[in-house]
Design a protein around this motif. Structure first.
Motif, mmCIF file in Angstrom:
data_model
loop_
_atom_site.group_PDB
_atom_site.id
_atom_site.type_symbol
_atom_site.label_atom_id
_atom_site.label_comp_id
_atom_site.label_asym_id
_atom_site.label_seq_id
_atom_site.Cartn_x
_atom_site.Cartn_y
_atom_site.Cartn_z
ATOM 1 N N ASN A 100 0.850 -1.188 0.000
ATOM 2 C CA ASN A 100 0.000 0.000 0.000
ATOM 3 C C ASN A 100 0.889 1.243 0.000
ATOM 4 N N GLN A 101 0.275 2.408 0.056
ATOM 5 C CA GLN A 101 1.026 3.665 0.013
ATOM 6 C C GLN A 101 2.048 3.759 1.147
ATOM 7 N N ASP A 102 1.657 3.344 2.341
ATOM 8 C CA ASP A 102 2.585 3.396 3.476
ATOM 9 C C ASP A 102 3.781 2.490 3.247
ATOM 10 N N GLY A 103 3.537 1.321 2.669
ATOM 11 C CA GLY A 103 4.629 0.400 2.365
ATOM 12 C C GLY A 103 5.600 0.991 1.360
ATOM 13 N N VAL A 104 5.076 1.658 0.349
ATOM 14 C CA VAL A 104 5.928 2.289 -0.663
ATOM 15 C C VAL A 104 6.745 3.412 -0.032
ATOM 16 N N LYS A 105 6.108 4.233 0.789
ATOM 17 C CA LYS A 105 6.838 5.322 1.461
ATOM 18 C C LYS A 105 7.962 4.775 2.328
ATOM 19 N N GLU A 106 7.665 3.718 3.058
ATOM 20 C CA GLU A 106 8.690 3.102 3.902
ATOM 21 C C GLU A 106 9.810 2.511 3.045
ATOM 22 N N TYR A 107 9.451 1.927 1.914
ATOM 23 C CA TYR A 107 10.460 1.363 1.014
ATOM 24 C C TYR A 107 11.395 2.462 0.518
ATOM 25 N N PHE A 108 10.824 3.598 0.107
ATOM 26 C CA PHE A 108 11.648 4.730 -0.320
ATOM 27 C C PHE A 108 12.542 5.210 0.821
ATOM 28 N N GLN A 109 12.003 5.250 2.015
ATOM 29 C CA GLN A 109 12.787 5.699 3.170
ATOM 30 C C GLN A 109 13.960 4.750 3.423
ATOM 31 N N ARG A 110 13.708 3.465 3.343
ATOM 32 C CA ARG A 110 14.778 2.486 3.544
ATOM 33 C C ARG A 110 15.843 2.607 2.458
ATOM 34 N N ALA A 111 15.416 2.841 1.224
ATOM 35 C CA ALA A 111 16.373 3.015 0.132
ATOM 36 C C ALA A 111 17.225 4.253 0.371
ATOM 37 N N GLU A 112 16.591 5.325 0.796
ATOM 38 C CA GLU A 112 17.314 6.561 1.083
ATOM 39 C C GLU A 112 18.287 6.357 2.246
ATOM 40 N N ASN A 113 17.845 5.670 3.291
ATOM 41 C CA ASN A 113 18.714 5.394 4.441
ATOM 42 C C ASN A 113 19.918 4.536 4.045
ATOM 43 N N SER A 114 19.773 3.756 2.983
ATOM 44 C CA SER A 114 20.869 2.915 2.498
ATOM 45 C C SER A 114 21.801 3.679 1.562
ATOM 46 N N GLY A 115 21.517 4.957 1.358
ATOM 47 C CA GLY A 115 22.371 5.796 0.520
ATOM 48 C C GLY A 115 22.041 5.740 -0.965
ATOM 49 N N LEU A 116 20.907 5.190 -1.306
ATOM 50 C CA LEU A 116 20.505 5.095 -2.712
ATOM 51 C C LEU A 116 19.831 6.393 -3.153
ATOM 52 N N PRO A 117 20.034 6.779 -4.421
ATOM 53 C CA PRO A 117 19.385 8.003 -4.919
ATOM 54 C C PRO A 117 17.887 7.744 -5.170
ATOM 55 N N THR A 118 17.044 8.429 -4.443
ATOM 56 C CA THR A 118 15.597 8.171 -4.536
ATOM 57 C C THR A 118 14.808 9.331 -5.128
ATOM 58 N N THR A 119 15.428 10.465 -5.342
ATOM 59 C CA THR A 119 14.693 11.662 -5.756
ATOM 60 C C THR A 119 13.895 11.446 -7.043
ATOM 61 N N GLU A 120 14.551 10.930 -8.072
ATOM 62 C CA GLU A 120 13.870 10.747 -9.360
ATOM 63 C C GLU A 120 12.748 9.708 -9.254
ATOM 64 N N THR A 121 13.009 8.616 -8.548
ATOM 65 C CA THR A 121 12.007 7.564 -8.430
ATOM 66 C C THR A 121 10.829 8.032 -7.576
ATOM 67 N N ARG A 122 11.101 8.792 -6.544
ATOM 68 C CA ARG A 122 10.010 9.374 -5.745
ATOM 69 C C ARG A 122 9.154 10.302 -6.610
ATOM 70 N N SER A 123 9.825 11.087 -7.432
ATOM 71 C CA SER A 123 9.110 11.998 -8.327
ATOM 72 C C SER A 123 8.260 11.203 -9.323
ATOM 73 N N ASN A 124 8.817 10.127 -9.863
ATOM 74 C CA ASN A 124 8.055 9.279 -10.791
ATOM 75 C C ASN A 124 6.842 8.668 -10.095
#
Length: 165
Positions: free
Chosen positions: A76-100
């Protein structure tokens, strides 16, 4: 684990954004066809394209669920937000994918509105066609009796307005 699957998630979200944009274009085309004397063949083609795109979007939902499940997150939306947060915490670039992802949400909302509008147009056209057929068959415009269940009943007698030679 996010680091291993992140490239797949990025590509999946980008592909889904393209699919949602294509669906939006199909809905715009459908609206234009419905507005200007609808032609069954063209509407059928648009409907087939829409069905294919929706099928592909359903595949995305399944794939996204699998990605989220690898992180034990809800689909769900919360799961996706948490996934993005975990990716960001791991040092992965998330800006473009979050925007998409945000764009997908916007386009989906626009698709929903267009689909509802097109559905209402189709319903009006169907009512108009039914009324036209009733007139040709000589049926009255309004029902004049009610059944036991309280639902209106059409006059069982019709007088066809067309003539046979």
């Amino acid at each position: 684990m996010v680091e291993k699957i992140w490239p797949i998630a990025e590509k999946l979200i980008l592909n889904t954004l393209n699919l949602t944009r294509q669906l939006y274009q199909e809905l715009i085309q459908e609206a234009a066809l419905l507005k200007n004397s609808p032609q069954a063949e063209l509407l059928d083609a648009v409907t087939a394209n829409k069905k294919q795109l929706v099928s592909e979007l359903e595949q995305f939902t399944l794939q996204l669920g699998q990605i989220l499940a690898t992180e034990k997150l809800p689909n769900n939306q919360d799961g996706v937000k948490e996934y993005f947060q975990r990716a960001e915490n791991s040092g992965l670039p998330t800006t473009e994918t979050r925007s998409n992802w945000a764009q997908i949400q916007i386009v989906c909302s626009e698709c929903k509105g267009l689909n509802e509008q097109n559905g209402a147009s189709i319903e009006l056209l169907a009512q108009h066609a039914k009324r036209s057929l009733d007139i040709l068959k000589g049926k009255p415009r309004t029902p004049n009796t009610y059944g036991r269940d309280g639902i209106t009943q059409s006059d069982p007698v019709s007088h066809t307005l067309t003539f046979y030679l």
